[in-house]
Design a protein around this motif. Structure first.
Motif, PDB file in Angstrom:
ATOM      1  N   PRO A 158       0.353  -5.666   5.796  1.00 27.94           N
ATOM      2  CA  PRO A 158       0.864  -6.627   4.770  1.00 27.94           C
ATOM      3  C   PRO A 158       2.509  -6.589   4.595  1.00 27.94           C
ATOM      4  CG  PRO A 158      -0.437  -5.043   4.089  1.00 27.94           C
ATOM      5  CD  PRO A 158      -0.547  -4.693   5.415  1.00 27.94           C
ATOM      6  N   ASN A 159       2.926  -7.580   4.032  1.00 26.54           N
ATOM      7  CA  ASN A 159       4.278  -8.061   3.760  1.00 26.54           C
ATOM      8  C   ASN A 159       4.584  -6.940   2.621  1.00 26.54           C
ATOM      9  OD1 ASN A 159       4.876  -9.645   5.925  1.00 26.54           O
ATOM     10  ND2 ASN A 159       4.481 -11.327   4.575  1.00 26.54           N
ATOM     11  N   VAL A 210      11.205  -3.359  -7.074  1.00 26.01           N
ATOM     12  CA  VAL A 210       9.775  -3.827  -6.917  1.00 26.01           C
ATOM     13  C   VAL A 210       9.174  -3.698  -8.496  1.00 26.01           C
ATOM     14  CG1 VAL A 210       7.564  -3.427  -5.882  1.00 26.01           C
ATOM     15  CG2 VAL A 210       9.542  -3.072  -4.624  1.00 26.01           C
ATOM     16  N   CYS A 211       8.713  -4.880  -8.707  1.00 27.13           N
ATOM     17  CA  CYS A 211       7.833  -4.948 -10.058  1.00 27.13           C
ATOM     18  C   CYS A 211       6.474  -4.223  -9.836  1.00 27.13           C
ATOM     19  CB  CYS A 211       7.602  -6.188 -10.439  1.00 27.13           C
ATOM     20  SG  CYS A 211       8.990  -7.256 -10.712  1.00 27.13           S
ATOM     21  N   LEU A 222       1.364  -3.064  -7.395  1.00 26.63           N
ATOM     22  CA  LEU A 222      -0.109  -2.825  -7.370  1.00 26.63           C
ATOM     23  C   LEU A 222      -0.970  -3.823  -6.528  1.00 26.63           C
ATOM     24  CD1 LEU A 222      -0.578  -2.248 -11.299  1.00 26.63           C
ATOM     25  CD2 LEU A 222      -0.758  -0.419  -9.264  1.00 26.63           C
ATOM     26  N   LEU A 223      -0.473  -5.072  -6.446  1.00 23.99           N
ATOM     27  CA  LEU A 223      -0.886  -5.983  -5.728  1.00 23.99           C
ATOM     28  C   LEU A 223      -0.792  -5.624  -4.173  1.00 23.99           C
ATOM     29  CD1 LEU A 223       0.180  -9.512  -7.630  1.00 23.99           C
ATOM     30  CD2 LEU A 223      -2.368  -8.254  -7.298  1.00 23.99           C
ATOM     31  N   TRP A 224       0.232  -5.100  -3.717  1.00 23.58           N
ATOM     32  CA  TRP A 224       0.434  -4.792  -2.493  1.00 23.58           C
ATOM     33  C   TRP A 224      -0.513  -3.614  -2.045  1.00 23.58           C
ATOM     34  CZ3 TRP A 224       3.983  -0.507  -0.017  1.00 23.58           C
ATOM     35  CH2 TRP A 224       4.248  -0.803   1.169  1.00 23.58           C
ATOM     36  N   ARG A 252      -5.795  -2.394   0.706  1.00 20.27           N
ATOM     37  CA  ARG A 252      -7.153  -2.008   0.614  1.00 20.27           C
ATOM     38  C   ARG A 252      -7.876  -3.300   1.466  1.00 20.27           C
ATOM     39  NH1 ARG A 252      -8.982  -0.900  -5.032  1.00 20.27           N
ATOM     40  NH2 ARG A 252      -8.056   0.991  -4.366  1.00 20.27           N
ATOM     41  N   GLY A 253      -7.493  -4.269   1.401  1.00 23.16           N
ATOM     42  CA  GLY A 253      -8.239  -5.383   2.323  1.00 23.16           C
ATOM     43  C   GLY A 253      -7.950  -5.263   3.793  1.00 23.16           C
TER      44      GLY A 253
END
Length: 69
Positions: free
Chosen positions: A20-21, A35-36, A41-43, A48-49
């Protein structure tokens, strides 16, 4: 005497899974782009995906390569 047999495996199951990017540096820390926390956390969820995709491929490969009685 058993003879080894090979079953073809779909290319999708052996192709590399793209990383993932990295999260964008939309925030600042001490005046420097950073990085916020929410983006980080979304990364982690993106990773995980990718792990779930890899595990699904492994399970499918195991299923189709298990010798039949």
């Amino acid at each position: 005497m058993p003879v080894p047999a090979y079953r073809p495996v779909d290319d999708k199951l052996t192709a590399p899974i793209a990383e993932p990017n990295p999260p964008a540096s939309n925030c600042t820390y001490l005046g420097v782009p950073a990085v916020c926390l929410i983006d980080a956390l979304l990364w982690v969820e993106d990773w995980r995906g990718k792990l779930e995709e890899a595990n699904s491929d492994r399970a499918t490969t195991k299923t189709i390569t298990t010798p039949q009685p």
